[in-house]
Design a protein around this motif. Structure first.
Motif, PDB file in Angstrom:
ATOM      1  N   THR A 195       0.834  -1.212   0.000  1.00 43.13           N
ATOM      2  CA  THR A 195       0.000   0.000   0.000  1.00 43.13           C
ATOM      3  C   THR A 195       0.859   1.248   0.000  1.00 43.13           C
ATOM      4  OG1 THR A 195      -1.742  -1.177   1.204  1.00 43.13           O
ATOM      5  CG2 THR A 195      -1.814   1.224   1.244  1.00 43.13           C
ATOM      6  N   LEU A 196       1.875   1.257   0.875  1.00 43.76           N
ATOM      7  CA  LEU A 196       2.767   2.417   0.913  1.00 43.76           C
ATOM      8  C   LEU A 196       3.493   2.597  -0.424  1.00 43.76           C
ATOM      9  CD1 LEU A 196       4.313   2.030   4.486  1.00 43.76           C
ATOM     10  CD2 LEU A 196       2.562   3.653   3.732  1.00 43.76           C
ATOM     11  N   ALA A 197       3.955   1.460  -1.009  1.00 44.44           N
ATOM     12  CA  ALA A 197       4.634   1.565  -2.297  1.00 44.44           C
ATOM     13  C   ALA A 197       3.699   2.091  -3.371  1.00 44.44           C
ATOM     14  CB  ALA A 197       5.195   0.198  -2.693  1.00 44.44           C
ATOM     15  N   LEU A 202       2.117   6.348  -6.944  1.00 42.19           N
ATOM     16  CA  LEU A 202       1.078   7.203  -7.527  1.00 42.19           C
ATOM     17  C   LEU A 202       1.448   8.666  -7.386  1.00 42.19           C
ATOM     18  CD1 LEU A 202      -1.715   7.429  -8.849  1.00 42.19           C
ATOM     19  CD2 LEU A 202      -2.717   7.376  -6.546  1.00 42.19           C
ATOM     20  N   ALA A 203       1.999   9.029  -6.215  1.00 39.15           N
ATOM     21  CA  ALA A 203       2.396  10.425  -5.999  1.00 39.15           C
ATOM     22  C   ALA A 203       3.528  10.810  -6.942  1.00 39.15           C
ATOM     23  CB  ALA A 203       2.827  10.617  -4.543  1.00 39.15           C
ATOM     24  N   ALA A 204       4.475   9.888  -7.101  1.00 35.20           N
ATOM     25  CA  ALA A 204       5.586  10.191  -8.006  1.00 35.20           C
ATOM     26  C   ALA A 204       5.103  10.328  -9.438  1.00 35.20           C
ATOM     27  CB  ALA A 204       6.645   9.087  -7.901  1.00 35.20           C
ATOM     28  N   THR A 207       3.318  13.690  -9.760  1.00 33.91           N
ATOM     29  CA  THR A 207       4.300  14.782  -9.738  1.00 33.91           C
ATOM     30  C   THR A 207       5.049  14.867 -11.068  1.00 33.91           C
ATOM     31  OG1 THR A 207       4.599  14.465  -7.363  1.00 33.91           O
ATOM     32  CG2 THR A 207       6.319  15.667  -8.532  1.00 33.91           C
ATOM     33  N   LEU A 208       5.428  13.706 -11.570  1.00 39.24           N
ATOM     34  CA  LEU A 208       6.142  13.675 -12.846  1.00 39.24           C
ATOM     35  C   LEU A 208       5.269  14.185 -13.974  1.00 39.24           C
ATOM     36  CD1 LEU A 208       8.865  12.708 -14.090  1.00 39.24           C
ATOM     37  CD2 LEU A 208       7.758  10.534 -14.580  1.00 39.24           C
ATOM     38  N   PHE A 209       3.959  13.845 -13.917  1.00 39.90           N
ATOM     39  CA  PHE A 209       3.042  14.253 -14.980  1.00 39.90           C
ATOM     40  C   PHE A 209       2.776  15.750 -14.955  1.00 39.90           C
ATOM     41  CE2 PHE A 209      -1.277  14.964 -16.608  1.00 39.90           C
ATOM     42  CZ  PHE A 209      -1.139  14.436 -17.873  1.00 39.90           C
TER      43      PHE A 209
END
Length: 742
Positions: A195-197, A202-204, A207-209
Motif C-alpha cells: 500500500t505504501l509503495a 502514484l504520488a511520483a 508529480t512527474l506528470f
C-alpha cells in the motif's frame, strides 16, 4: 602452453627437422637441448684418444714441442646456475598479454574494437524503430499482467498454499494453525508495504506528470514500457536480436573438469585429479593442466578423448591434449571455444613472396592454435593420402608452388587423373605429364618412365660426383646450397611430384617398373637433393603397395573413412599413438595429420592457393626462372628425349664405324636420324649442344657417360662431348647379362 620449436636446416641428408603444429588430441614429443648421440668437441673425455698417430709431414706442425697436447680434452661440468635460471625464466608466464605489450597488436585490438562496436550500434539502431519498438508495445501488456500477478502472489503468500493444503490433507490441525498464523502475519506486513509503495508510486507519477518536462515524462514512459516489454517477452524470443554470432562457450571450472574425468573413467572415489596450475583463458579457449591419479598415463587420457569431450560437454574436435615430458601422468588440455579445425587457414603467403629459398622452411599452413607451420622437403619423401574432395591435391600443390618460386629447384610433375589442378605447372616444370592415355602424340606413361629412368641415372651419378668433388667444394661429401646452385655441376634440388600415383602403379604394362623406380628414388634419392612427393586416395596394398609407402619418411593424412586407412597412410602403430585421421570431419577441408617431418606429429591446416592464385604464383616463378636462366626441359620447349629403351644401345652400336674408338655425340645423332628418322628425327633438328644433351639423357640410364673428346681439324684441336666404344660395349654386356638372368 604448447610451444612451436624452430629448427634451422643444416644440410644433413639424414633429415632436417622443422616445426609442426602441436598435434592435439595426439601425443607430442618435444625435443629439448642438444642431441646426446652427436659427439662434439665438448664431450671428449680424458684418455679417449690413446692410439698412437702416424708421423706426418704437416708443415703447420713445425715449431710445436714434442708431446705438447693439441686441443686438450675438456672436463664436462654440470649445468651452470645461469642455465638453471634461464630454464626457470622460460617457464614463467608473462605478466601482460602480447596485445598489451606489442604496439602492432594494440593497434589491431583497437581497430577491431572500433569495427565491432560500430557494427553493433548500427545493427541495433536500424532495428530500433521497425522491430524493437513494436515488440515492446506488443509484449508490455503481458509484462504488466505478469508483474501484477507476481506482486499479488507475494502479498497474499501464495507460495505457502501448498504447505497449508498438505497439513489439511494430513489432518494436522496444529501444523495448519501455525501456518495460518504465519500467513496472516506475512499478509498484514506485505499488504502495508504494498500500500505504501502504491501511494508513493502514484504520488511520483502525478508529480512527474504535472511538474516534469515533457522529455523526462516521455523517457519515464519509455523506460516503464520497455521494462514491461522485457518482462512479457517469451523465453525463446528475446526482445533484442543478437548483432553477432555467439559460439557456445562457458566459464570452465574445476568441478566441470573433475566431472569429465569421472565420466571418462580416469578417476575413482579414492583417487582424483590435481591441478598444478589454475585454470585460465588461453587464446580462444581454456588451458587446463592436471595431474592424473598415480598409475594413469597420458596414453590413457588419449584413449578416453571422446569421453572427456562428452564430460566437458563439448565436441571432441574442441579438445586437444599435450604431453608433459616432466611427468607421465601430467596432461595439458586446451579446450577451444569452437571447432578450430573448421576455420579456414586463409590464402597462402606465397602470393606475396617474390621468391623462396627451398633450403629453408617455408609456410605451409597453421596449427589448431593459428601458429604458423613451416614445412621442408629436404632429405625426405612425403606421402599424402585422403578421401576425395578433402584438399589432398591443394595441400600437395602448395609445396610444389613453394618449390616453383625457387628458380634453382628442378620440378617433375605428373598427375594421374589429368585434372586441371596441375596444368599451369607446365610453365616451370622440367618434365610434366597428365593422365595415362596418350594424347597429341605424347604418351604420359612413357614420359613418366623416361623421367624416372633419367632421375635414377642422375641420382647414381650424383653419389659418384659428390664423393669425387674436392674438399674445398664439398667438404663432407654432401650436397650444399652452393653446389645445388652451380649450373656447371648440374645438381639442383629436385622435387618429383606424382598426384594420384595409383593410376601409374596399376598400369598393366609399365606399372611394375614404375613401382620399382619410385621405390628406389623414395629410398635413395633424398640424400642427394631429389625429393619425392606422392599423393593418393587409394593407399591400399593393391593400388599403392607398402614397399613404396614405407619409403616415405614423412606422411600427411587428411580425412579418411576408417582408422585402418589412417594407419596405412601414417604408418603402422599410429593409431595406438592417438593419430587417427578418420576423426576429422567433412568440414575439415585441407586439415590433416603430419608425421615424420619433425620429431613431433602435428595437425596442419594447410594454406589455400586456388586455381587463380596458383596461376599468379607460377607466372611469377616462370619469369624468375627465365631471368635466372634455369628454365629447362618441357617448360623451355626443349624436345624431350624419346622413350628410352634398350634398343638405343643397339642403334648407337650400329652407327659406330669400324675402328672408331671415340665419336662426338652430334655425329652419332645425325647417324641415328638417318637410321631411324621416326624416332631420332627430332634430335637432328636441334642445334649442336641440344643434340649432345639429348643423346646424353638417353644413354645416362644405362651408365654410358659422355666426355670431352678432342679431334684435330685444320691443325687445331676441337673438343666436343662424345662417347667411348668401350663404355657402350660394357653397357650392352651388362644389359644382356641382366636379361639372361631374368
Amino acid at each position: 602452453m604448447t610451444e612451436t620449436t624452430t629448427f634451422t636446416p643444416t644440410g644433413d641428408p639424414e633429415g632436417t627437422e622443422q616445426p609442426t603444429a602441436a598435434v592435439l588430441p595426439f601425443p607430442l614429443k618435444k625435443k629439448t637441448g642438444p642431441d646426446p648421440s652427436t659427439p662434439g668437441e665438448d664431450t671428449v673425455k680424458p684418455g679417449e684418444w690413446e692410439a698412437e698417430l702416424p708421423d706426418t709431414d704437416d708443415p703447420e706442425a713445425d715449431g710445436l714441442s714434442e708431446g705438447a697436447p693439441v686441443d686438450p680434452p675438456r672436463e664436462v661440468y654440470p649445468p651452470s646456475v645461469a642455465e638453471w635460471m634461464e630454464a626457470r625464466d622460460k617457464a614463467r608466464l608473462p605478466v601482460l598479454p602480447d596485445w598489451v605489450k606489442l604496439p602492432d597488436q594494440r593497434t589491431a585490438v583497437r581497430k577491431w574494437a572500433v569495427r565491432h562496436y560500430s557494427a553493433v550500434i548500427g545493427y541495433h539502431a536500424v532495428r530500433l524503430p521497425c522491430i524493437y519498438t513494436p515488440k515492446v508495445l506488443w509484449y508490455s501488456p503481458r509484462g504488466a499482467w505478469r508483474w501484477s500477478t507476481s506482486v499479488g502472489r507475494w502479498v497474499f503468500d501464495a507460495e505457502g498454499k501448498s504447505l497449508r493444503l498438505n497439513s489439511v490433507a494430513n489432518e494436522d490441525a496444529a501444523e495448519y494453525l501455525k501456518l495460518s498464523r504465519q500467513r496472516n502475519d506475512r499478509v498484514r506486513l506485505r499488504g502495508i508495504v504494498a500500500t505504501l509503495a502504491g501511494i508513493v508510486g502514484l504520488a511520483a507519477t502525478l508529480t512527474l506528470f504535472v511538474m516534469a518536462p515533457s522529455w523526462l515524462l516521455l523517457l519515464a514512459i519509455a523506460t516503464l514500457t520497455t521494462t514491461l516489454g522485457a518482462v512479457g517477452a517469451p523465453a525463446d524470443r528475446p526482445l533484442i536480436d543478437l548483432a553477432k554470432v555467439t559460439f557456445r562457450k562457458r566459464k570452465l571450472s574445476s568441478d566441470i573438469v573433475i566431472r569429465a574425468h569421472e565420466a571418462a573413467g580416469l578417476t575413482t572415489k579414492d583417487q582424483t585429479i590435481a591441478f598444478p596450475r589454475p585454470i585460465g583463458r588461453d587464446g580462444d579457449g581454456w588451458r587446463v593442466v592436471v595431474d592424473l591419479p598415480y598409475g594413469k598415463t597420458f596414453e590413457d587420457a588419449v584413449k578416453a578423448h571422446a569421453r572427456l569431450g562428452s564430460g566437458l560437454d563439448i565436441a571432441p574436435t574442441q579438445l586437444f591434449l599435450d604431453k608433459d615430458e616432466t611427468s607421465g601422468r601430467r596432461v595439458s588440455y586446451w579446450i577451444a571455444d569452437r571447432d578450430p579445425l573448421a576455420v579456414p587457414s586463409g590464402r597462402s603467403p606465397l602470393l606475396g613472396a617474390t621468391r623462396v629459398d627451398f633450403w629453408k622452411p617455408f609456410p605451409w599452413g597453421v596449427d589448431e592454435r593459428g601458429n604458423a607451420v613451416m614445412a621442408t622437403m629436404l632429405w625426405l619423401s612425403l606421402l599424402v593420402g585422403a578421401v576425395p574432395r578433402q584438399g589432398k591435391t591443394f595441400s600437395a600443390r602448395t609445396i610444389a608452388l613453394a618449390a616453383a618460386l625457387d628458380p634453382y629447384v628442378r620440378l617433375y610433375v605428373f598427375d594421374g587423373k589429368a585434372s586441371p589442378d596441375w596444368r599451369k605447372f607446365a610453365l616451370v616444370a622440367h618434365r610434366i605429364g597428365f593422365g595415362i592415355v596418350p594424347k597429341n602424340g605424347i604418351d604420359p606413361v612413357g614420359h613418366l618412365l623416361t623421367s624416372l629412368r633419367e632421375l635414377r641415372a642422375d641420382v647414381e651419378d650424383r653419389y659418384h660426383r659428390l664423393s669425387e668433388l674436392p674438399l674445398h667444394v664439398c667438404p663432407e661429401g654432401k650436397l650444399t646450397p652452393e653446389i645445388s646452385r652451380d649450373k656447371k655441376l648440374n645438381m639442383p634440388l629436385t622435387l618429383f611430384v606424382v598426384d594420384e600415383v595409383q593410376e601409374y602403379l596399376t598400369h598393366p604394362e609399365h606399372g611394375k617398373e614404375i613401382l620399382s623406380l619410385m621405390v628406389y628414388l623414395a629410398r635413395v634419392a633424398p640424400a642427394v637433393g631429389v625429393s619425392v612427393m606422392t599423393s593418393t586416395q587409394k593407399p591400399d596394398d593393391k593400388a599403392c603397395p607398402s614397399e613404396l609407402r614405407d619409403q616415405h619418411q614423412a606422411r600427411f593424412a587428411l580425412r579418411v573413412g576408417a582408422y585402418q586407412v589412417s594407419d596405412v597412410i601414417l604408418g603402422a602403430g599410429s593409431y595406438s599413438e592417438g593419430l587417427d585421421a578418420s576423426k576429422l570431419l567433412k568440414s575439415h577441408k585441407g586439415v590433416g595429420l603430419l608425421k615424420g617431418m619433425s620429431d613431433d606429429a602435428g595437425i596442419v591446416r594447410t594454406y589455400l592457393a586456388d586455381g587463380r592464385d596458383a596461376e599468379r604464383i607460377l607466372t611469377r616463378a616462370a619469369a624468375l626462372r627465365e631471368a635466372e636462366g634455369t628454365l629447362t626441359g618441357d617448360a623451355a620447349g626443349e624436345a624431350p628425349a624419346p622413350e628410352v629403351s634398350a634398343t638405343v644401345l643397339d642403334d648407337v652400336a650400329t652407327v659406330l664405324g669400324k675402328g672408331e674408338v671415340k665419336v662426338w655425340s652430334e655425329t652419332i645423332v645425325d647417324r641415328l636420324a638417318d637410321l631411324r628418322p621416326d624416332v631420332y628425327g627430332p634430335w637432328a633438328e636441334l642445334d649442336a649442344k641440344p643434340k649432345a644433351e639429348a643423346l646424353t639423357a638417353a644413354l645416362k640410364p644405362f651408365g654410358v657417360a659422355t666426355d670431352q673428346i678432342g679431334r684435330r681439324i685444320d691443325g687445331k684441336t676441337v673438343n666436343k662431348r662424345g662417347i667411348k666404344r668401350d663404355d657402350l660395349a660394357a653397357a650392352i654386356t651388362q644389359r644382356n647379362e641382366k636379361r639372361d638372368a631374368g
